[in-house]
Design a protein around this motif. Sequence first.
Motif, mmCIF file in Angstrom:
data_model
loop_
_atom_site.group_PDB
_atom_site.id
_atom_site.type_symbol
_atom_site.label_atom_id
_atom_site.label_comp_id
_atom_site.label_asym_id
_atom_site.label_seq_id
_atom_site.Cartn_x
_atom_site.Cartn_y
_atom_site.Cartn_z
ATOM 1 N N GLN A 43 0.788 -1.352 0.015
ATOM 2 C CA GLN A 43 0.044 -0.058 -0.125
ATOM 3 C C GLN A 43 0.844 1.406 -0.055
ATOM 4 N N LYS A 46 0.435 5.403 -1.378
ATOM 5 C CA LYS A 46 -0.853 6.035 -0.960
ATOM 6 C C LYS A 46 -0.219 6.944 0.333
ATOM 7 N N LYS A 50 -5.536 7.153 2.649
ATOM 8 C CA LYS A 50 -6.031 5.929 1.769
ATOM 9 C C LYS A 50 -5.575 4.709 2.189
ATOM 10 N N SER A 109 3.245 11.962 -1.991
ATOM 11 C CA SER A 109 2.140 11.882 -1.069
ATOM 12 C C SER A 109 2.634 11.988 0.338
ATOM 13 N N LYS A 141 -3.077 10.122 -3.498
ATOM 14 C CA LYS A 141 -3.009 9.054 -4.481
ATOM 15 C C LYS A 141 -3.627 7.749 -3.894
ATOM 16 N N PRO A 142 -4.357 7.157 -4.563
ATOM 17 C CA PRO A 142 -4.553 7.080 -6.231
ATOM 18 C C PRO A 142 -5.575 8.219 -6.421
ATOM 19 N N THR A 167 4.774 3.421 -8.395
ATOM 20 C CA THR A 167 3.623 2.415 -7.816
ATOM 21 C C THR A 167 2.462 2.537 -8.917
ATOM 22 N N TYR A 169 -0.405 3.202 -7.923
ATOM 23 C CA TYR A 169 -1.125 4.423 -7.383
ATOM 24 C C TYR A 169 -0.773 5.652 -8.158
ATOM 25 N N ASP A 170 0.657 5.767 -8.502
ATOM 26 C CA ASP A 170 0.938 6.956 -9.380
ATOM 27 C C ASP A 170 0.306 6.743 -10.563
ATOM 28 N N ALA A 173 -3.582 7.591 -10.358
ATOM 29 C CA ALA A 173 -3.807 8.919 -10.102
ATOM 30 C C ALA A 173 -3.336 9.964 -11.359
ATOM 31 N N ALA A 197 -1.616 -0.749 -14.296
ATOM 32 C CA ALA A 197 -1.913 0.412 -13.849
ATOM 33 C C ALA A 197 -2.109 1.508 -14.967
#
Length: 224
Positions: A43, A46, A50, A109, A141-142, A167, A169-170, A173, A197
Amino acid sequence: MPKAAIFDLDGTLIDSVDLHALAWHEAMVKFGHDVSFAQVRSQIGKGGDKLIPVFLSEAEQKDHGEEMEAWRGNRFKSAYLPLVRPFSAVPDLLRRIRHAGIRLAVASSAKKDELATYLDIAGIANLAEVTTCSDDVQQSKPAPDIFETALGKLGITGSDAVAIGDTPYDAIAARKAGITTIGVLAGGFTEDELRRAGCAEIYPGPAALFACFENSLLAMSRTA
């Protein structure tokens, strides 16, 4: 033709992902949550807003979520921040990008009080024109907020920028903000995870992107 490159920080420019995961893991255990290092590490990328809901119920968040996050922050600063190191060739890469006429931003983040220290560690405090962090936005993020804030500060749209992150999540986002993403493997996520992603290109790390700059999405986009 991209007008700006927007970089993530942790795991992209500085080697800090495992250290953040350790601090979060210790915080979870201290506050009574059976969460493994591997679970937390998946995780990282984030913000706390998040990450915490992945492991804590709403009642647990209300009871001790803020206290746990504060403990995590203090633990990271005291035990792990001195161990953070930059990845190789980071200033060289950013200077190369600036030399190509591309503006530079950092969209992290991290908390605001951590951001300046990280920029110093990476050796890029004087290279980034714009910075944004979790304190500047409602959601980390995300969610796209951090990238959208960076775009606003730069005065450009998503199609004018390229994001660089480690990541999923990058990438998620950035895609929500209309930005194409270059992925790096330096943060520990797999190429398959980054491709799924939405990353358009993937490099082992900043040094590889620097070495391959002329054939990268940044340079190729500018000459397309």
